[in-house]
Motif scaffolding. Structure first.
Motif, PDB file in Angstrom:
ATOM      1  N   ILE A 145       0.993  -1.380  -0.022  1.00  0.00           N
ATOM      2  CA  ILE A 145      -0.067  -0.147  -0.217  1.00  0.00           C
ATOM      3  C   ILE A 145       0.817   1.254   0.188  1.00  0.00           C
ATOM      4  N   ASN A 146       0.767   2.148  -0.719  1.00  0.00           N
ATOM      5  CA  ASN A 146       1.283   3.562  -1.045  1.00  0.00           C
ATOM      6  C   ASN A 146       0.625   4.379  -1.120  1.00  0.00           C
ATOM      7  N   ASN A 147       0.219   5.003  -0.266  1.00  0.00           N
ATOM      8  CA  ASN A 147      -0.622   6.619  -0.916  1.00  0.00           C
ATOM      9  C   ASN A 147      -2.035   6.106  -1.049  1.00  0.00           C
ATOM     10  N   HIS A 148      -2.196   5.561   0.442  1.00  0.00           N
ATOM     11  CA  HIS A 148      -4.288   5.045  -0.230  1.00  0.00           C
ATOM     12  C   HIS A 148      -3.901   4.389  -0.926  1.00  0.00           C
ATOM     13  N   ILE A 149      -2.875   3.989  -2.572  1.00  0.00           N
ATOM     14  CA  ILE A 149      -3.219   2.724  -3.072  1.00  0.00           C
ATOM     15  C   ILE A 149      -2.537   1.072  -2.813  1.00  0.00           C
ATOM     16  N   LEU A 150      -3.982   0.437  -2.736  1.00  0.00           N
ATOM     17  CA  LEU A 150      -3.062  -0.619  -2.741  1.00  0.00           C
ATOM     18  C   LEU A 150      -2.837  -1.447  -4.407  1.00  0.00           C
ATOM     19  N   HIS A 151      -2.069  -2.228  -4.188  1.00  0.00           N
ATOM     20  CA  HIS A 151      -1.038  -2.894  -5.266  1.00  0.00           C
ATOM     21  C   HIS A 151      -1.151  -3.993  -5.314  1.00  0.00           C
ATOM     22  N   ILE A 152      -1.197  -4.567  -5.882  1.00  0.00           N
ATOM     23  CA  ILE A 152      -1.175  -5.860  -6.345  1.00  0.00           C
ATOM     24  C   ILE A 152      -0.645  -7.166  -7.180  1.00  0.00           C
ATOM     25  N   GLU A 153       0.207  -7.179  -7.376  1.00  0.00           N
ATOM     26  CA  GLU A 153       1.117  -8.394  -7.947  1.00  0.00           C
ATOM     27  C   GLU A 153       1.768  -9.302  -8.412  1.00  0.00           C
ATOM     28  N   GLY A 154       1.863  -9.831  -9.401  1.00  0.00           N
ATOM     29  CA  GLY A 154       2.192 -11.588  -9.134  1.00  0.00           C
ATOM     30  C   GLY A 154       1.729 -11.262 -11.380  1.00  0.00           C
ATOM     31  N   TYR A 155       2.289 -13.166 -11.013  1.00  0.00           N
ATOM     32  CA  TYR A 155       2.272 -14.168 -12.834  1.00  0.00           C
ATOM     33  C   TYR A 155       1.084 -15.508 -12.795  1.00  0.00           C
ATOM     34  N   TYR A 156      -0.098 -14.901 -13.767  1.00  0.00           N
ATOM     35  CA  TYR A 156      -0.341 -15.824 -13.499  1.00  0.00           C
ATOM     36  C   TYR A 156      -0.041 -17.149 -15.124  1.00  0.00           C
ATOM     37  N   GLN A 157       0.229 -18.277 -14.376  1.00  0.00           N
ATOM     38  CA  GLN A 157       1.132 -18.933 -14.789  1.00  0.00           C
ATOM     39  C   GLN A 157       0.080 -20.607 -15.395  1.00  0.00           C
ATOM     40  N   THR A 158      -0.403 -20.202 -16.349  1.00  0.00           N
ATOM     41  CA  THR A 158      -1.237 -21.547 -17.309  1.00  0.00           C
ATOM     42  C   THR A 158      -0.650 -22.577 -18.105  1.00  0.00           C
ATOM     43  N   LEU A 159      -0.091 -22.199 -18.877  1.00  0.00           N
ATOM     44  CA  LEU A 159       0.957 -22.549 -19.458  1.00  0.00           C
ATOM     45  C   LEU A 159       1.442 -24.474 -18.986  1.00  0.00           C
ATOM     46  N   MET A 160       1.297 -25.226 -19.631  1.00  0.00           N
ATOM     47  CA  MET A 160       1.966 -26.424 -19.279  1.00  0.00           C
ATOM     48  C   MET A 160       3.488 -26.438 -19.995  1.00  0.00           C
ATOM     49  N   PRO A 161       4.205 -27.108 -19.532  1.00  0.00           N
ATOM     50  CA  PRO A 161       5.623 -27.052 -20.652  1.00  0.00           C
ATOM     51  C   PRO A 161       5.135 -28.695 -21.884  1.00  0.00           C
ATOM     52  N   PHE A 190       0.466  -9.827 -13.937  1.00  0.00           N
ATOM     53  CA  PHE A 190      -0.908  -8.322 -13.427  1.00  0.00           C
ATOM     54  C   PHE A 190      -0.324  -7.720 -12.825  1.00  0.00           C
ATOM     55  N   LEU A 191      -1.073  -6.281 -12.871  1.00  0.00           N
ATOM     56  CA  LEU A 191      -1.056  -5.319 -11.846  1.00  0.00           C
ATOM     57  C   LEU A 191      -2.451  -4.673 -11.525  1.00  0.00           C
ATOM     58  N   LYS A 192      -2.695  -4.991 -10.043  1.00  0.00           N
ATOM     59  CA  LYS A 192      -4.298  -4.529 -10.043  1.00  0.00           C
ATOM     60  C   LYS A 192      -3.930  -3.545  -8.637  1.00  0.00           C
ATOM     61  N   LYS A 193      -4.910  -2.213  -9.344  1.00  0.00           N
ATOM     62  CA  LYS A 193      -4.068  -0.642  -8.479  1.00  0.00           C
ATOM     63  C   LYS A 193      -5.729  -0.815  -7.646  1.00  0.00           C
ATOM     64  N   ILE A 194      -5.863  -0.545  -6.805  1.00  0.00           N
ATOM     65  CA  ILE A 194      -7.495  -1.045  -5.420  1.00  0.00           C
ATOM     66  C   ILE A 194      -7.117   0.583  -4.492  1.00  0.00           C
ATOM     67  N   THR A 195      -7.767   1.499  -4.766  1.00  0.00           N
ATOM     68  CA  THR A 195      -7.965   3.065  -3.990  1.00  0.00           C
ATOM     69  C   THR A 195      -9.166   2.150  -2.864  1.00  0.00           C
ATOM     70  N   ILE A 196      -7.918   2.712  -2.030  1.00  0.00           N
ATOM     71  CA  ILE A 196      -8.223   2.261  -0.538  1.00  0.00           C
ATOM     72  C   ILE A 196      -8.460   3.869   0.242  1.00  0.00           C
ATOM     73  N   PRO A 197     -10.167   3.650   1.137  1.00  0.00           N
ATOM     74  CA  PRO A 197     -10.763   5.032   1.490  1.00  0.00           C
ATOM     75  C   PRO A 197      -9.475   5.062   2.592  1.00  0.00           C
ATOM     76  N   THR A 198      -9.413   6.821   3.042  1.00  0.00           N
ATOM     77  CA  THR A 198      -8.538   7.164   3.707  1.00  0.00           C
ATOM     78  C   THR A 198      -8.751   6.627   5.104  1.00  0.00           C
ATOM     79  N   TYR A 199     -10.312   6.495   5.444  1.00  0.00           N
ATOM     80  CA  TYR A 199     -10.258   6.146   7.057  1.00  0.00           C
ATOM     81  C   TYR A 199     -10.202   4.544   7.412  1.00  0.00           C
ATOM     82  N   VAL A 200      -9.374   4.003   6.522  1.00  0.00           N
ATOM     83  CA  VAL A 200      -9.386   2.871   6.914  1.00  0.00           C
ATOM     84  C   VAL A 200      -7.949   2.190   7.032  1.00  0.00           C
ATOM     85  N   ASP A 201      -7.802   1.989   8.419  1.00  0.00           N
ATOM     86  CA  ASP A 201      -6.285   1.882   8.660  1.00  0.00           C
ATOM     87  C   ASP A 201      -5.372   0.361   7.928  1.00  0.00           C
TER      88      ASP A 201
END
Length: 139
Positions: free
Chosen positions: A77-93, A107-118
Protein backbone atom coordinates in the motif's frame (compact mmCIF):
# COMPACT_ATOMS: atom_id res chain seq x y z
CA UNK A 1 -45.91 -16.28 -0.77
CA UNK A 2 -48.17 -13.29 -0.17
CA UNK A 3 -48.48 -10.17 -2.31
CA UNK A 4 -46.46 -7.93 0.07
CA UNK A 5 -43.45 -10.25 -0.14
CA UNK A 6 -43.66 -10.38 -3.92
CA UNK A 7 -43.82 -6.58 -4.00
CA UNK A 8 -40.65 -6.32 -1.87
CA UNK A 9 -38.80 -8.75 -4.13
CA UNK A 10 -39.86 -6.77 -7.20
CA UNK A 11 -38.75 -3.46 -5.63
CA UNK A 12 -35.37 -4.96 -4.74
CA UNK A 13 -34.84 -6.32 -8.24
CA UNK A 14 -35.71 -2.91 -9.72
CA UNK A 15 -33.33 -1.01 -7.40
CA UNK A 16 -30.43 -3.35 -6.64
CA UNK A 17 -28.49 -2.61 -9.83
CA UNK A 18 -28.35 1.14 -9.12
CA UNK A 19 -25.30 2.63 -7.33
CA UNK A 20 -27.49 4.87 -5.13
CA UNK A 21 -29.24 1.83 -3.67
CA UNK A 22 -25.95 0.35 -2.41
CA UNK A 23 -24.60 3.73 -1.24
CA UNK A 24 -27.72 4.17 0.84
CA UNK A 25 -27.49 0.62 2.16
CA UNK A 26 -23.87 1.01 3.35
CA UNK A 27 -24.37 4.54 4.66
CA UNK A 28 -23.24 7.98 3.61
CA UNK A 29 -19.97 7.77 5.61
CA UNK A 30 -18.64 5.22 3.16
CA UNK A 31 -18.91 7.38 0.00
CA UNK A 32 -15.17 7.11 -0.61
CA UNK A 33 -15.44 3.34 -0.89
CA UNK A 34 -17.55 3.74 -4.04
CA UNK A 35 -15.18 5.99 -5.99
CA UNK A 36 -13.66 3.09 -7.94
CA UNK A 37 -14.83 2.20 -11.43
CA UNK A 38 -18.05 0.21 -11.35
CA UNK A 39 -17.61 -1.80 -14.57
CA UNK A 40 -18.18 -5.49 -13.98
CA UNK A 41 -15.12 -7.67 -14.51
CA UNK A 42 -16.72 -9.43 -17.49
CA UNK A 43 -17.02 -6.09 -19.29
CA UNK A 44 -13.44 -4.94 -18.76
CA UNK A 45 -9.88 -6.11 -19.09
CA UNK A 46 -9.32 -5.83 -15.34
CA UNK A 47 -7.57 -8.86 -13.90
CA UNK A 48 -7.86 -10.50 -11.43
CA UNK A 49 -11.51 -10.27 -10.43
CA UNK A 50 -12.16 -8.69 -7.01
CA UNK A 51 -15.03 -8.10 -4.63
CA UNK A 52 -15.08 -5.16 -2.19
CA UNK A 53 -17.37 -5.22 0.82
CA UNK A 54 -17.91 -4.27 4.46
CA UNK A 55 -18.66 -6.92 7.08
CA UNK A 56 -18.85 -6.38 10.85
CA UNK A 57 -17.05 -2.98 10.65
CA UNK A 58 -14.11 -4.36 8.60
CA UNK A 59 -13.36 -3.62 4.96
CA UNK A 60 -12.68 -6.67 2.78
CA UNK A 61 -11.23 -7.24 -0.66
CA UNK A 62 -11.48 -10.78 -2.05
CA UNK A 63 -9.25 -11.43 -5.06
CA UNK A 64 -9.58 -14.48 -7.33
CA UNK A 65 -6.14 -16.03 -7.72
CA UNK A 66 -6.61 -19.77 -8.35
CA UNK A 67 -3.38 -21.66 -8.77
CA UNK A 68 -1.21 -18.69 -7.78
CA UNK A 69 1.80 -19.24 -5.54
CA UNK A 70 1.22 -16.51 -2.93
CA UNK A 71 4.96 -16.37 -2.26
CA UNK A 72 5.29 -14.86 -5.76
CA UNK A 73 2.67 -12.15 -5.11
CA UNK A 74 3.52 -8.62 -4.07
CA UNK A 75 0.93 -6.81 -1.94
CA UNK A 76 1.76 -3.26 -0.81
CA UNK A 77 0.00 0.00 0.00
CA UNK A 78 1.35 3.41 -0.99
CA UNK A 79 -0.63 6.67 -0.63
CA UNK A 80 -3.93 4.83 -0.14
CA UNK A 81 -3.40 2.74 -3.29
CA UNK A 82 -3.28 -1.03 -2.82
CA UNK A 83 -0.96 -2.70 -5.36
CA UNK A 84 -1.35 -6.43 -6.04
CA UNK A 85 1.19 -7.78 -8.51
CA UNK A 86 1.99 -11.26 -9.72
CA UNK A 87 2.11 -13.66 -12.63
CA UNK A 88 -0.71 -16.00 -13.54
CA UNK A 89 0.87 -19.04 -15.20
CA UNK A 90 -1.38 -21.59 -16.90
CA UNK A 91 0.82 -22.91 -19.73
CA UNK A 92 1.95 -26.49 -19.35
CA UNK A 93 5.40 -27.21 -20.82
CA UNK A 94 5.80 -29.69 -23.69
CA UNK A 95 2.11 -29.99 -24.57
CA UNK A 96 -0.02 -29.05 -27.58
CA UNK A 97 -3.20 -27.25 -26.60
CA UNK A 98 -6.46 -28.08 -28.36
CA UNK A 99 -8.23 -25.36 -26.39
CA UNK A 100 -6.61 -22.59 -24.31
CA UNK A 101 -9.07 -20.26 -22.55
CA UNK A 102 -7.35 -19.51 -19.25
CA UNK A 103 -5.20 -16.39 -19.09
CA UNK A 104 -1.44 -16.54 -18.83
CA UNK A 105 -0.06 -13.13 -17.93
CA UNK A 106 1.59 -10.71 -15.56
CA UNK A 107 -0.88 -8.53 -13.66
CA UNK A 108 -0.83 -5.39 -11.56
CA UNK A 109 -4.10 -4.52 -9.86
CA UNK A 110 -4.44 -1.11 -8.19
CA UNK A 111 -7.28 -0.44 -5.77
CA UNK A 112 -7.93 2.88 -4.05
CA UNK A 113 -8.31 2.40 -0.30
CA UNK A 114 -10.46 5.00 1.51
CA UNK A 115 -8.53 7.41 3.75
CA UNK A 116 -10.55 6.35 6.80
CA UNK A 117 -9.30 2.75 6.51
CA UNK A 118 -6.34 1.88 8.72
CA UNK A 119 -3.78 0.57 6.23
CA UNK A 120 -1.56 -0.74 9.02
CA UNK A 121 -4.21 -3.27 10.09
CA UNK A 122 -4.10 -5.32 6.89
CA UNK A 123 -4.88 -8.98 7.40
CA UNK A 124 -4.15 -11.50 4.60
CA UNK A 125 -5.65 -14.96 4.16
CA UNK A 126 -5.23 -17.18 1.07
CA UNK A 127 -7.65 -20.08 0.88
CA UNK A 128 -9.25 -22.02 -1.99
CA UNK A 129 -7.81 -19.70 -4.64
CA UNK A 130 -9.07 -16.51 -2.97
CA UNK A 131 -6.74 -13.94 -1.43
CA UNK A 132 -8.73 -12.09 1.22
CA UNK A 133 -7.42 -8.77 2.50
CA UNK A 134 -9.17 -7.00 5.35
CA UNK A 135 -8.73 -3.66 7.10
CA UNK A 136 -10.26 -1.92 10.09
CA UNK A 137 -11.53 1.66 10.25
CA UNK A 138 -9.20 4.31 11.72
CA UNK A 139 -10.13 5.28 15.25
Amino acid sequence: MNFDNLKKIYQFSESSHKDDYWKEMFGSNDKEWFTHATNPIKNSDTFPACDYYIFESRYYIDIELPGIDVDHLTVKINNHILHIEGYYQTLMPNCSYLLKERQNKHFLKKITIPTYVDEKTINKIYKNGILQLSFSRKE
